[in-house]
Scaffold this motif. Sequence first.
Motif: not given
Length: 367
Positions: A203-208
């Motif tokens: 994956a290239d991005f995610g949430g935190f």
Amino acid sequence: MPGFTLSARFAARFRSRIIASIAFLSALVFVMPLGGCSLPGGSQASSASSSSLKTVTFMLDWAPDTNHVGVYVAKHQGLYEAAGISVDVLATSQAGADQAVDAGSADFALSTLNNVAVADSKGAQNKMVLDVQQKPSAVWCALASNTSITRPRDLDGKIFASFGSSEDDAVIRRMIQTDGGTGTFDKVMVGTSTFETMTSGQADFGGFYDTWEGVESRLDGPALTCFWEHDYGVPGNGQQIGIITNQSLIDSDPDTVRAFVQATKQGYEWAYAHPDDAAQILVDEAADANIDINLAKASMKEIVDDQYWGDPDAMANGSFTLGSLDYEAGQEWLDFQNEAGAYEDADGNALTTAPQARDLANDTFLK
């Protein structure tokens, strides 16, 4: 608007995505007090508890962190006992804390207003009774080494590390479009860690959450490029993190609900005024979680410095009560998400009317 750079090693635990991500904890099929198994940070009922105390249960939404600190402080300081109750901290169930509260397997739990909306749209009767976090802390991040992503519109065509939430999709789409993109992106389901999914190239991005994973990142590295959703057209605050219970308990035993809410509020108030001491209590009370004291203290510092739990001066002069719900910000989020088709009923049909914040919460027990 370009993002800012964070540094970190994440134990990716983005709470509003807990239901989808918790499947790997298959050993936690049974709800039980924590003390020697499963997720760390819970507690057995004290053998010294007076028989006159009423025992209630509080379920973690994941491993303990500073969002739970008020509960641990209230236990440590004897605030629950003074209110006539004894609190057992439970590991989250396999189905998730929201489902456990709806089923009566837990009396209280940590959750978000958005999670209450999702569950209640499908027939649950959960209510948020104390809102710990008064403003959003969600950030959306890519590895800084991925130089093709410097702003939200660069997420077009990229791969999102998803927990299966349609609410996430609406947020990311709005951010990209506000920044001039089309709002199209692909998804891959996260296994146990958003960070691992990203570093492995899946994956290239995610949430935190910036108040925990973001703080951890700034302590440990590596660097990330992150964006705040409220900077890119996402309205309101659906990620109001707080304490939930079920309407059935409110109806059948309002005195116990009030006792728990009042003592918990006092725990968070004390933690807000004594952040370093509260961090130490969290580390000590949740000893099996092996929380880094530096992380706990830095997280509490950010919470206090950025007034995530509210304005201390307003609390001091009585114009604001810690734990109060921001119904207006909540409704803005709910309307936005419903327009995006994020909420469904028990039959999988999109709701025609947005959930109402005042139907999802009851903060009258704070007073």
